[in-house]
Design a protein around this motif. Structure first.
Motif, mmCIF file in Angstrom:
data_model
loop_
_atom_site.group_PDB
_atom_site.id
_atom_site.type_symbol
_atom_site.label_atom_id
_atom_site.label_comp_id
_atom_site.label_asym_id
_atom_site.label_seq_id
_atom_site.Cartn_x
_atom_site.Cartn_y
_atom_site.Cartn_z
ATOM 1 N N ALA A 273 0.829 -1.213 0.000
ATOM 2 C CA ALA A 273 0.000 0.000 0.000
ATOM 3 C C ALA A 273 0.856 1.252 0.000
ATOM 4 O O ALA A 273 0.497 2.267 -0.590
ATOM 5 N N GLY A 274 2.005 1.226 0.672
ATOM 6 C CA GLY A 274 2.875 2.397 0.748
ATOM 7 C C GLY A 274 3.111 2.773 2.193
ATOM 8 O O GLY A 274 2.677 2.095 3.124
ATOM 9 N N ARG A 275 3.802 3.884 2.418
ATOM 10 C CA ARG A 275 4.116 4.286 3.791
ATOM 11 C C ARG A 275 2.844 4.646 4.561
ATOM 12 O O ARG A 275 2.723 4.406 5.745
ATOM 13 N N ARG A 276 1.873 5.266 3.867
ATOM 14 C CA ARG A 276 0.600 5.639 4.514
ATOM 15 C C ARG A 276 -0.442 4.597 4.135
ATOM 16 O O ARG A 276 -0.671 4.328 2.965
ATOM 17 N N ILE A 277 -1.074 3.980 5.148
ATOM 18 C CA ILE A 277 -1.948 2.835 4.903
ATOM 19 C C ILE A 277 -3.374 3.178 5.298
ATOM 20 O O ILE A 277 -3.640 3.624 6.419
ATOM 21 N N ASP A 278 -4.303 2.958 4.362
ATOM 22 C CA ASP A 278 -5.726 3.154 4.616
ATOM 23 C C ASP A 278 -6.282 1.892 5.263
ATOM 24 O O ASP A 278 -6.152 0.785 4.735
ATOM 25 N N ALA B 1 -8.149 6.839 10.667
ATOM 26 C CA ALA B 1 -8.437 5.625 9.885
ATOM 27 C C ALA B 1 -7.223 5.196 9.071
ATOM 28 O O ALA B 1 -7.365 4.760 7.936
ATOM 29 N N GLY B 2 -6.079 5.283 9.659
ATOM 30 C CA GLY B 2 -4.908 4.895 8.890
ATOM 31 C C GLY B 2 -3.710 4.613 9.768
ATOM 32 O O GLY B 2 -3.720 4.843 10.982
ATOM 33 N N TYR B 3 -2.658 4.101 9.132
ATOM 34 C CA TYR B 3 -1.419 3.746 9.830
ATOM 35 C C TYR B 3 -0.239 4.134 8.951
ATOM 36 O O TYR B 3 -0.384 4.370 7.746
#
Length: 997
Positions: A299-304, A338-340
Motif C-alpha cells: 500500500a505504501g508508507r501511509r496505509i488506509d 483511519a490509517g497507519y
C-alpha cells in the motif's frame, strides 16, 4: 568521535560523578535499534576507565528465560579475567561471595546452578560486591540490551535500583524502545523504576540532517565514528545529494545510515544485512499479522485501514486483531483516525523487497482495482492508482492515472509532484494505445505541461533540457508551436543566467511570426526578447521595443505578455531614467498577470513592486507588498520558482533590515540547512545574515551545506561567501575573509550594486591586516594592503558610476549609496586614518526611509564613528555614539558587535555614564576589582597596558590602541615595572603570562 550525543553523554557523566561523590544512581538509556545506544555507553565506559573507575559491562542475549542473570554473569566473568588491578579486586570480592562465584563458567555449580540459588541471597551478595568495589573506586555497572533480559535479571535490576543509595555505584541499563510492545515484560519494569527518585532516563533520538552529514563524513574519512560492518574509511566522501538521500531513507538512524552509505558504492538498494535485521521483527508476528504487514508494505508508507482490510482477504475481526498485534510490536503506528504508517520507511521497504514477484504484482493489481472503483474526487487517488497500476503492469491504466494525477497536482499548486506525474506519463507514451486521446494533447504539447511545472518548481535546468529536445522534435510547419517552445526556452535560459543564448533564441522566435494578425505566441516572444535586452542593448532598442511589445500584447489580448513587457519597461526606466513612478508600472503588470492567472509573471511584477519600495527606503510599504507576493506564491505552490524564491528572500531581508530579527529568524526556520539544489542554497544563505551577525554556532553547518553549490551561481556566491567573509572577520581571521571576498569578485559585474558591499567587506579585512602589520613593524605588508584597498575602492566607485550601454546609472538605491559611503570610510582606515566625517556620513547614509533605517548597519557604522571620535579626542560624542551602538547591538543580539563595542569602551575609557550597568560589574571592566596574584597591585588601566606589553607592543602602539598619548603610555609602563619589582619589559611580560593576562 561522538556525533550528536554530547548532551546525552553529559547526562550520563553527571550520573557517574554523583555516584563517585557517594550518591548512587541508575540511568536507563532507550532508543530504537541502531540509534547508537551501545556507542554512547562505550564512550562513557572509556571515560570512566580514564578516571580510574571500576567498569563492569554485561550483555543480555536473545535466549529467553533459559539463562538467568546472564548480563551479571557476563559482567563479572569479563572483569575477573581482565588481568588488571581491577580484575584482582573483582576476583577477591567473588571469592568472598561463593554464591556469586557459582554463576561463573568456572564456578562450582555449573551453568544451571543459578536456578538453585536463593534469590535474596544472591541479590545481597551482588549488592555487597558492588559496595566493596566502590570503597576502592567508583563503580560503573552497565547492563546492555535489557529488552532481552530474563525474569531474574529484571528482578535484580529492580532490587539494585531500589536499594543502591550511598554506594559509589552508577548503574546504566540500555534497551530498545521499538521492541517494547504492549505486553513486553520490561515495559512495566521501566514504568515502575522511573518513579524512583534515583532513576533517570535518556532517550536517544535519530540524527538531524546536519548530524547525518557529519556522521557520513566521519565514516568516509575514517575518523572512527561507528559505522557499518565494512568499517570507517571504506566509502568516498559523501556529496550533498548522497547525504540527503541517506538521511531521508534512514530517517536519522545512524546504523541504517551507515549501512545505506556503505551500499552506495555497490549500488545495492537495501543491504542484505540490514534487510535481515528489519525482517526479523516481522517474523515474530502471527501469520495473519504478517499478511497485514505485507499488504501494508504494498500500500505504501501511509496505509488506509479499509483498503488493507479489503486487500488482505481477512474478515473484519481477524484484521482488527492482526492490526492490534502489529501496532503493539510498533511495526505500524496509528496516524489519524483511519490509517497507519510504518514506524520506519526502511521496514516497509524490506518487507516489500521480500515479497515474491507474483505476490507483489497481484497485491498491486488488487489495490488498483479497488482504487479505480472509488469516486474520482478522492484526493490523491489518481496518484495512488498510477503507482499501483504501473506496479501491476497495467500500462494503459497507469498512463491515464498519471495524466490525471499531473493535472490534479497542478490544480493543487504542487508543481514538483505535477512534473513527476507528467514525466511518468511521457515515459509510457509509446507503450499505450491512442495516448493523444487519453492525454487530450499531442506529445509535444503535453510535454509543455511538464516544462511549465519544471519552471514553477525551480527546476530550470531540467526544463531547458526538455525544451531543447522538443525543439528538435517539433514539426517546422507548426510555426506557432515552434515559437512557444523557443519563447519558453529563452525565458528559462535567461533565468538561468544564460543571457547570450536566451537573447538569440528569443529574437529568432519573434521573427518567426508576422505582426499581423496579432497572436499571443508572438506577443509572448516579444515580451521575453524585451526582457533579454535588459542585460545587453547596445543598439538602444529596449524602450521602443518594450512599448511595441505592450501594444502587440494588447492587440492579441495577451494580458500576461503585456504584464511581462510592462515590468521590463519599468526596470528600464528605473535604471536609465530614474523614473519615480516605476512602482505603479509594476503594479499594473501585477494586476494584469493576476487577472490572466499567470502566476509566474505576476510574481515577477510583485517582486519588483516590493523591491523598488525597499530600495527607496519605504520599508513599511515594501513589507506589505512582499507579503501580498508571498500569499500568491504559497497559495499556488510556487515557493521554488525563480520569483517565488526571491520574494521569500526579500521577505526575510526586510525584517532583517528593520531590525526585527525575531521575525527574520522565524522566517529563516522555513529555509532549511540541508540543501542540495541551488534555489534551496540561495534561500538558506539568507539566514546567514542574522546568524553571522549574532555569532550563532549554526553558521559553520549552514556554510558546509551551501559550499558544494556556491560556485554554480553568481548570486549565491555573493550572498554565501560575502557573509562567510564577515563571519571570519568577526572571528579575527581577515586572511580567510579576503579569500571569500576575492572569490565573489571573480563574478563581479559593475551593474551589480552588491559589488559595493563586497568591496567594503574586503576593505574591512585589509584594515585589520594593515593594522596588525604596522603593529608588527611590517611596513611592506601594510603597503600591500593599502594598494589592494585602493583597487577595491576604485571598484566600488566604478560600480556607483556604472553605465548601461553608455547611459549613466540613474538609480542606485539608498542602501547602495550607504555602502559606498562606508567603503570610503573603511578605505581611510586601511591607511591608518579614522576619519570622523566619513564615518558620520556612513551612519547618516544607513539611516534612510524616515525611520531607524538599516538598524544593524547603523550600529556598525556608529561603532567605527565612536572609535574615530575617541581617537580624535571628542570623548563626549564618542561615548554617545558608542552607547547608542551598544544598545542596538544588545537589542538585536548581535554578540560579535557588542563584544567589539565593549572592548572599545574599555580601551577608550569612555565616560562611565555611557556604559551599560552590567559593564561596571565585570572584572577588568572598571577599576572596582583587582586581578589576583602579582598584578593585583596594578590599576585596571595598568593591567590593560601590561597586556599590550606582553604582546610586544611599543609605547606608540599602546597609545594608539588605548587612545592615549605615547607619553602617557610611557608613564604607565614605568609605573608597572616599579609596582611589579622588575627591571625590563621582558620580565613584565613574563609576569603577565604567568598571571594569565
Amino acid at each position: 568521535m561522538l556525533i550528536g550525543r554530547a548532551d546525552e553523554l553529559r547526562e550520563l557523566t553527571a550520573a557517574l560523578d554523583r555516584a563517585a561523590a557517594g550518591s548512587a544512581g541508575v540511568v536507563l538509556v532507550s532508543g530504537d535499534a541502531g540509534v547508537g545506544k551501545s556507542y554512547l555507553v562505550g564512550a562513557l565506559t572509556r571515560a570512566a576507565r580514564e578516571r580510574g573507575c571500576a567498569v563492569l559491562v554485561g550483555q543480555c542475549a536473545e535466549l529467553g528465560e533459559s539463562m538467568p542473570y546472564l548480563p551479571l554473569t557476563d559482567a563479572l566473568w569479563t572483569a575477573a579475567r581482565a588481568g588488571s588491578e581491577e580484575s584482582a579486586a573483582v576476583r577477591a570480592a567473588l571469592d568472598a561471595r561463593p554464591v556469586l562465584a557459582r554463576l561463573l563458567p568456572d564456578g562450582e555449580g555449573g551453568p544451571d546452578s543459578a536456578a538453585e540459588l536463593g534469590q535474596q541471597q544472591l541479590f545481597g551478595a551482588a549488592l555487597g560486591l558492588l559496595g566493596v568495589l566502590g570503597q576502592e573506586r567508583p563503580v560503573l555497572l552497565v547492563l546492555e540490551d535489557l529488552h532481552w533480559a530474563d525474569r531474574s535479571t529484571r528482578h535484580l535490576l529492580t532490587f539494585l535500583s531500589r536499594v543502591l543509595q550511598r554506594e559509589r555505584v552508577c548503574l546504566i541499563g540500555t534497551y530498545r524502545s521499538d521492541d517494547l510492545h504492549r505486553r513486553h515484560p520490561l515495559r512495566s519494569v521501566v514504568a515502575e523504576l522511573l518513579r524512583l527518585p534515583n532513576v533517570a532516563s535518556v532517550d536517544l533520538k535519530p540524527f538531524g540532517p546536519g548530524e547525518t552529514a557529519e556522521f557520513l563524513t566521519a565514516l568516509a574519512h575514517g575518523s572512527g565514528a561507528p559505522g557499518p560492518a565494512g568499517g570507517p574509511g571504506s566509502a568516498p566522501a559523501p556529496s550533498a545529494e548522497v547525504v540527503e538521500r541517506v538521511h531521508q531513507r534512514s530517517e536519522g538512524n545512524p546504523f541504517y545510515a551507515g549501512e545505506l552509505f556503505a551500499a552506495t558504492s555497490t549500488g545495492e538498494e537495501l543491504p542484505s544485512g540490514l534487510a535481515d535485521l528489519l525482517l526479523a521483527r516481522v517474523e515474530r508476528l502471527s501469520e495473519d499479522a504478517q499478511r497485514v504487514v505485507r499488504v501494508a508494505a504494498v500500500a505504501g508508507r501511509r496505509i488506509d485501514d479499509e483498503l488493507v482490510r479489503q486487500v488482505s482477504g481477512l474478515d473484519e475481526a481477524a484484521v482488527g486483531e492482526a492490526l492490534r498485534e502489529v501496532v503493539s510490536h510498533q511495526i505500524l503506528v496509528p496516524q489519524g483516525t483511519a490509517g497507519y504508517t510504518f514506524r520506519h520507511a526502511l521496514l516497509r521497504e524490506a518487507v516489500d523487497t521480500d515479497l515474491l514477484p507474483g505476490e507483489r504484482t497481484r497485491l498491486h493489481a488488487d489495490f488498483a482495482r479497488r482504487l479505480a472503483d472509488m469516486p474520482p474526487g478522492r484526493r490523491g487517488s489518481a496518484a495512488e492508482l498510477a503507482h499501483h497500476s504501473l506496479a501491476a503492469h497495467d500500462l494503459p491504466a497507469a498512463f491515464a492515472a498519471s495524466v490525471r494525477a499531473g493535472h490534479e497536482a497542478d490544480r493543487l499548486g504542487a508543481p514538483a509532484e505535477a512534473y513527476e506525474h507528467y514525466d511518468q506519463a511521457l515515459s509510457l507514451w509509446d507503450a499505450v494505445p491512442d495516448p493523444e486521446k487519453t492525454a487530450g494533447a499531442d506529445r509535444i504539447r503535453f510535454s509543455l505541461y511538464a516544462v511549465r511545472a519544471y519552471g514553477r518548481a525551480g527546476e530550470l535546468r531540467r526544463g531547458v533540457s526538455r525544451l531543447r529536445r522538443l525543439l528538435e522534435a517539433v514539426d517546422p510547419a507548426d510555426v506557432r508551436l515552434g515559437v512557444t517552445i523557443r519563447e519558453h526556452l529563452a525565458s528559462y535560459l535567461g533565468e538561468a543566467d544564460e543571457d547570450e543564448e536566451a537573447r538569440e533564441i528569443a529574437r529568432t522566435a519573434v521573427g518567426m511570426l508576422p505582426p499581423d494578425p496579432p497572436t499571443s505566441e508572438r506577443a509572448a516572444a516579444m515580451a521575453t526578447y524585451a526582457r533579454c535586452l535588459m542585460h545587453r542593448d547596445r543598439e538602444g532598442l529596449l524602450p521602443g521595443f518594450a512599448e511595441e511589445s505592450i501594444a502587440a500584447a494588447r492587440a492579441a489580448g495577451a494580458r500576461d505578455a503585456e504584464a511581462s513587457a510592462l515590468v521590463t519597461l519599468g526596470l528600464f526606466r528605473e535604471s536609465r531614467e530614474a523614473d519615480d513612478s516605476v512602482a505603479e508600472i509594476f503594479a499594473r503588470g501585477r494586476d494584469l498577470a493576476l487577472a490572466d492567472d499567470n502566476h509566474p509573471v505576476a510574481l515577477r511584477a510583485m517582486y519588483h513592486y516590493a523591491r523598488t519600495k525597499f530600495d527607496r527606503g519605504d520599508l513599511v510599504g515594501a513589507a506589505a507588498a512582499v507579503e501580498d507576493g508571498i500569499r500568491v506564491t504559497m497559495a499556488n505552490g510556487l515557493g521554488w520558482s525563480t520569483f517565488g524564491t526571491t520574494l521569500r528572500c526579500l521577505h526575510y531581508l526586510i525584517a532583517y533590515t528593520k531590525g526585527d530579527w525575531q521575525r527574520a529568524e522565524r522566517l529563516a526556520e522555513d529555509f532549511g540547512v540541508q540543501v542540495v539544489r541551488p534555489p534551496e542554497a540561495q534561500v538558506s544563505a539568507y539566514a546567514l545574515f542574522h546568524e553571522v551577525a549574532r555569532g550563532d554556532a549554526s553558521v559553520d553547518e549552514r556554510l558546509r551545506w551551501i559550499e558544494p553549490l556556491w560556485s554554480s551561481d553568481a548570486f549565491l556566491t555573493y550572498i554565501a561567501r560575502g557573509l562567510a567573509a564577515e563571519h571570519f572577520l568577526w572571528r579575527g581571521d581577515p586572511g580567510t575573509a579576503l579569500a571569500h571576498v576575492e572569490a565573489v569578485l571573480e563574478w563581479a559585474d559593475l551593474h551589480e550594486t552588491g559589488n559595493i558591499r563586497i568591496a567594503t567587506t574586503g576593505l574591512w579585512a585589509h584594515a585589520e591586516i594593515a593594522a596588525r602589520a604596522r603593529a608588527a613593524g611590517d611596513g611592506e605588508a601594510a603597503r600591500r594592503s593599502e594598494a589592494a584597498a585602493d583597487r577595491l575602492l576604485e571598484l566600488a566607485r566604478r560600480t556607483v558610476a556604472a553605465t548601461y550601454d553608455g547611459v549613466p546609472r540613474a538609480w542606485l538605491g539608498f542602501e547602495g549609496h550607504a555602502w559606498a559611503a562606508r567603503a570610503e570610510a573603511e578605505h581611510r582606515r586601511v591607511h591608518g586614518v579614522h576619519d570622523v566625517d566619513l564615518w558620520r556620513t556612513s551612519v547618516e547614509s544607513f539611516v534612510y526611509g524616515g525611520g531607524e533605517g538599516f538598524v544593524y548597519e547603523v550600529a556598525r557604522s556608529r561603532w567605527r564613528l565612536a572609535e574615530a571620535l575617541a581617537e580624535n579626542g571628542e570623548r563626549g560624542e564618542a561615548a554617545a555614539e558608542w552607547a547608542a551602538s551598544l544598545a542596538a547591538a544588545e537589542r538585536l543580539g548581535a554578540a560579535p558587535l557588542a563584544s567589539a563595542l565593549k572592548d572599545l569602551g574599555r580601551r577608550a575609557r569612555l565616560p562611565a555614564g555611557a556604559r551599560p550597568p552590567a559593564e561596571a560589574a565585570r572584572p577588568g571592566g572598571t577599576g572596582g576589582r583587582a586581578a589576583p596574584g602579582a598584578v593585583a597591585v596594578l590599576t585596571v588601566r595598568e593591567r590593560e597596558v601590561l597586556k599590550l606589553v606582553a604582546e610586544g607592543r611599543n609605547n606608540k602602539e599602546i597609545a594608539a590602541t588605548l587612545f592615549i598619548s605615547p607619553k602617557t603610555a610611557s608613564v604607565h609602563v614605568s609605573n608597572i615595572l616599579a609596582k611589579l619589582g622588575v627591571t625590563s619589559r621582558t620580565q613584565a611580560a613574563a609576569v603577565a603570562h604567568r598571571e594569565g593576562l
